[in-house]
Design a protein around this motif. Structure first.
Motif, PDB file in Angstrom:
ATOM      1  N   GLN A   1       0.842  -1.189   0.000  1.00 49.42           N
ATOM      2  CA  GLN A   1       0.000   0.000   0.000  1.00 49.42           C
ATOM      3  C   GLN A   1       0.879   1.241   0.000  1.00 49.42           C
ATOM      4  O   GLN A   1       1.854   1.317   0.735  1.00 49.42           O
ATOM      5  N   VAL A   2       0.521   2.193  -0.834  1.00 49.32           N
ATOM      6  CA  VAL A   2       1.252   3.445  -0.930  1.00 49.32           C
ATOM      7  C   VAL A   2       0.348   4.561  -0.470  1.00 49.32           C
ATOM      8  O   VAL A   2      -0.812   4.654  -0.889  1.00 49.32           O
ATOM      9  N   GLN A   3       0.869   5.404   0.377  1.00 45.22           N
ATOM     10  CA  GLN A   3       0.123   6.597   0.799  1.00 45.22           C
ATOM     11  C   GLN A   3       0.757   7.827   0.180  1.00 45.22           C
ATOM     12  O   GLN A   3       1.993   7.960   0.175  1.00 45.22           O
ATOM     13  N   LEU A   4      -0.095   8.706  -0.320  1.00 45.64           N
ATOM     14  CA  LEU A   4       0.357   9.934  -0.973  1.00 45.64           C
ATOM     15  C   LEU A   4      -0.207  11.132  -0.217  1.00 45.64           C
ATOM     16  O   LEU A   4      -1.408  11.174   0.059  1.00 45.64           O
ATOM     17  N   VAL A   5       0.656  12.080   0.088  1.00 46.18           N
ATOM     18  CA  VAL A   5       0.232  13.268   0.822  1.00 46.18           C
ATOM     19  C   VAL A   5       0.685  14.507   0.064  1.00 46.18           C
ATOM     20  O   VAL A   5       1.895  14.749  -0.070  1.00 46.18           O
ATOM     21  N   GLU A   6      -0.289  15.277  -0.417  1.00 46.64           N
ATOM     22  CA  GLU A   6       0.025  16.507  -1.143  1.00 46.64           C
ATOM     23  C   GLU A   6       0.140  17.682  -0.176  1.00 46.64           C
ATOM     24  O   GLU A   6      -0.494  17.692   0.889  1.00 46.64           O
ATOM     25  N   SER A   7       0.916  18.660  -0.589  1.00 48.15           N
ATOM     26  CA  SER A   7       1.029  19.902   0.167  1.00 48.15           C
ATOM     27  C   SER A   7       1.430  21.012  -0.796  1.00 48.15           C
ATOM     28  O   SER A   7       1.829  20.744  -1.930  1.00 48.15           O
ATOM     29  N   GLY A   8       1.309  22.242  -0.319  1.00 48.50           N
ATOM     30  CA  GLY A   8       1.769  23.378  -1.111  1.00 48.50           C
ATOM     31  C   GLY A   8       0.679  24.192  -1.772  1.00 48.50           C
ATOM     32  O   GLY A   8       0.965  25.213  -2.404  1.00 48.50           O
ATOM     33  N   GLY A   9      -0.567  23.760  -1.631  1.00 50.08           N
ATOM     34  CA  GLY A   9      -1.647  24.528  -2.212  1.00 50.08           C
ATOM     35  C   GLY A   9      -1.871  25.826  -1.451  1.00 50.08           C
ATOM     36  O   GLY A   9      -1.287  26.055  -0.390  1.00 50.08           O
ATOM     37  N   GLY A  10      -2.729  26.665  -2.014  1.00 51.15           N
ATOM     38  CA  GLY A  10      -3.037  27.929  -1.353  1.00 51.15           C
ATOM     39  C   GLY A  10      -3.698  28.903  -2.288  1.00 51.15           C
ATOM     40  O   GLY A  10      -4.154  28.530  -3.375  1.00 51.15           O
ATOM     41  N   LEU A  11      -3.738  30.152  -1.834  1.00 49.49           N
ATOM     42  CA  LEU A  11      -4.346  31.235  -2.590  1.00 49.49           C
ATOM     43  C   LEU A  11      -3.237  32.096  -3.185  1.00 49.49           C
ATOM     44  O   LEU A  11      -2.314  32.501  -2.472  1.00 49.49           O
ATOM     45  N   VAL A  12      -3.337  32.375  -4.476  1.00 42.21           N
ATOM     46  CA  VAL A  12      -2.317  33.173  -5.157  1.00 42.21           C
ATOM     47  C   VAL A  12      -3.007  34.046  -6.193  1.00 42.21           C
ATOM     48  O   VAL A  12      -4.068  33.676  -6.714  1.00 42.21           O
ATOM     49  N   GLN A  13      -2.406  35.178  -6.475  1.00 45.08           N
ATOM     50  CA  GLN A  13      -2.950  36.046  -7.509  1.00 45.08           C
ATOM     51  C   GLN A  13      -2.570  35.541  -8.894  1.00 45.08           C
ATOM     52  O   GLN A  13      -1.552  34.855  -9.062  1.00 45.08           O
ATOM     53  N   ALA A  14      -3.374  35.911  -9.851  1.00 43.68           N
ATOM     54  CA  ALA A  14      -3.070  35.556 -11.240  1.00 43.68           C
ATOM     55  C   ALA A  14      -1.672  36.050 -11.602  1.00 43.68           C
ATOM     56  O   ALA A  14      -1.287  37.158 -11.238  1.00 43.68           O
ATOM     57  N   GLY A  15      -0.932  35.184 -12.288  1.00 42.38           N
ATOM     58  CA  GLY A  15       0.440  35.483 -12.640  1.00 42.38           C
ATOM     59  C   GLY A  15       1.457  34.989 -11.642  1.00 42.38           C
ATOM     60  O   GLY A  15       2.665  34.988 -11.921  1.00 42.38           O
ATOM     61  N   GLY A  16       0.980  34.558 -10.494  1.00 40.04           N
ATOM     62  CA  GLY A  16       1.869  34.073  -9.447  1.00 40.04           C
ATOM     63  C   GLY A  16       2.263  32.622  -9.637  1.00 40.04           C
ATOM     64  O   GLY A  16       1.929  31.992 -10.647  1.00 40.04           O
ATOM     65  N   SER A  17       2.970  32.112  -8.633  1.00 38.36           N
ATOM     66  CA  SER A  17       3.498  30.749  -8.697  1.00 38.36           C
ATOM     67  C   SER A  17       3.208  29.998  -7.409  1.00 38.36           C
ATOM     68  O   SER A  17       3.087  30.599  -6.335  1.00 38.36           O
ATOM     69  N   LEU A  18       3.125  28.703  -7.532  1.00 32.52           N
ATOM     70  CA  LEU A  18       3.039  27.793  -6.394  1.00 32.52           C
ATOM     71  C   LEU A  18       3.807  26.532  -6.750  1.00 32.52           C
ATOM     72  O   LEU A  18       3.903  26.168  -7.938  1.00 32.52           O
ATOM     73  N   ARG A  19       4.319  25.852  -5.735  1.00 32.40           N
ATOM     74  CA  ARG A  19       4.914  24.546  -5.957  1.00 32.40           C
ATOM     75  C   ARG A  19       4.203  23.532  -5.068  1.00 32.40           C
ATOM     76  O   ARG A  19       4.203  23.658  -3.840  1.00 32.40           O
ATOM     77  N   LEU A  20       3.625  22.547  -5.707  1.00 32.40           N
ATOM     78  CA  LEU A  20       2.975  21.452  -5.000  1.00 32.40           C
ATOM     79  C   LEU A  20       3.972  20.321  -4.796  1.00 32.40           C
ATOM     80  O   LEU A  20       4.822  20.064  -5.652  1.00 32.40           O
ATOM     81  N   SER A  21       3.837  19.668  -3.663  1.00 35.97           N
ATOM     82  CA  SER A  21       4.651  18.487  -3.365  1.00 35.97           C
ATOM     83  C   SER A  21       3.736  17.318  -3.064  1.00 35.97           C
ATOM     84  O   SER A  21       2.635  17.500  -2.548  1.00 35.97           O
ATOM     85  N   CYS A  22       4.211  16.144  -3.365  1.00 29.75           N
ATOM     86  CA  CYS A  22       3.478  14.923  -3.047  1.00 29.75           C
ATOM     87  C   CYS A  22       4.482  13.917  -2.502  1.00 29.75           C
ATOM     88  O   CYS A  22       5.349  13.439  -3.247  1.00 29.75           O
ATOM     89  N   ALA A  23       4.366  13.641  -1.229  1.00 33.55           N
ATOM     90  CA  ALA A  23       5.263  12.692  -0.570  1.00 33.55           C
ATOM     91  C   ALA A  23       4.622  11.322  -0.547  1.00 33.55           C
ATOM     92  O   ALA A  23       3.456  11.176  -0.173  1.00 33.55           O
ATOM     93  N   ALA A  24       5.393  10.322  -0.931  1.00 34.31           N
ATOM     94  CA  ALA A  24       4.887   8.953  -1.015  1.00 34.31           C
ATOM     95  C   ALA A  24       5.563   8.065   0.000  1.00 34.31           C
ATOM     96  O   ALA A  24       6.763   8.195   0.266  1.00 34.31           O
ATOM     97  N   SER A  25       4.785   7.142   0.552  1.00 35.14           N
ATOM     98  CA  SER A  25       5.361   6.125   1.424  1.00 35.14           C
ATOM     99  C   SER A  25       5.792   4.943   0.570  1.00 35.14           C
ATOM    100  O   SER A  25       5.444   4.842  -0.602  1.00 35.14           O
ATOM    101  N   GLY A  26       6.551   4.030   1.139  1.00 39.38           N
ATOM    102  CA  GLY A  26       6.924   2.827   0.423  1.00 39.38           C
ATOM    103  C   GLY A  26       8.313   2.889  -0.157  1.00 39.38           C
ATOM    104  O   GLY A  26       8.901   3.962  -0.307  1.00 39.38           O
TER     105      GLY A  26
END
Length: 121
Positions: A1-26
Motif C-alpha cells: 500500500q502506498v500513501q500519498l500526501v500533497e502539500s503546497g496549495g493555497g491562494l495566489v494572484q493571477a500570474g503568481g506561482s506555487l509549488r505542489l509536493s506529493c510525498a509517497a510512502s513505500g
C-alpha cells in the motif's frame, strides 16, 4: 500500500506561482509513474502532468510551458511547479501513483487526498 500526501496549495494572484509536493510512502517509489490531476468545481477530474520512472514527462496542453513536473526519488517526492497561474487553474490538485506502464491518463493505483489551489484575478 502506498500513501500519498500533497502539500503546497493555497491562494495566489493571477500570474503568481506555487509549488505542489506529493510525498509517497513505500520503498518502490522510483518504479512508479507519478501523475498530477485536478478537479474544478462542477467539472470532471482532468490530467495535468505525469512523469514515468524513466523520466519521460507529459503535460496537458493547458499547462504546457507554465507547469513543470519533477521527482526526487531519494525523497519519495514528486513536485509540480506552477508558474504564470491563471484563474482557470483553480481546482483541487491530486497526485497519483501508477505501478505499471499503463496510460498516463488513467489506471492509477493510488491517490492522494488533494490540495486546494485558488487563483484570484
Amino acid at each position: 500500500q502506498v500513501q500519498l500526501v500533497e502539500s503546497g496549495g493555497g491562494l495566489v494572484q493571477a500570474g503568481g506561482s506555487l509549488r505542489l509536493s506529493c510525498a509517497a510512502s513505500g520503498r518502490t517509489f522510483a518504479t512508479y509513474t507519478m501523475g498530477w490531476f485536478r478537479q474544478a468545481p462542477g467539472k470532471e477530474r482532468e490530467f495535468v502532468a505525469a512523469i514515468r520512472w524513466s523520466g519521460t514527462i507529459y503535460y496537458a496542453d493547458s499547462v504546457k510551458g507554465r507547469f513543470t513536473i519533477s521527482r526526487d526519488n531519494a525523497k519519495n517526492t514528486v513536485y509540480l511547479q506552477m508558474n504564470t497561474l491563471k484563474p482557470e487553474d483553480t481546482a483541487v490538485y491530486y497526485c497519483a501513483a501508477q505501478r505499471g506502464g499503463g496510460s498516463i491518463y488513467s489506471t492509477y493505483d493510488y491517490w492522494g487526498q488533494g490540495t486546494q489551489v485558488t487563483v484570484s484575478s
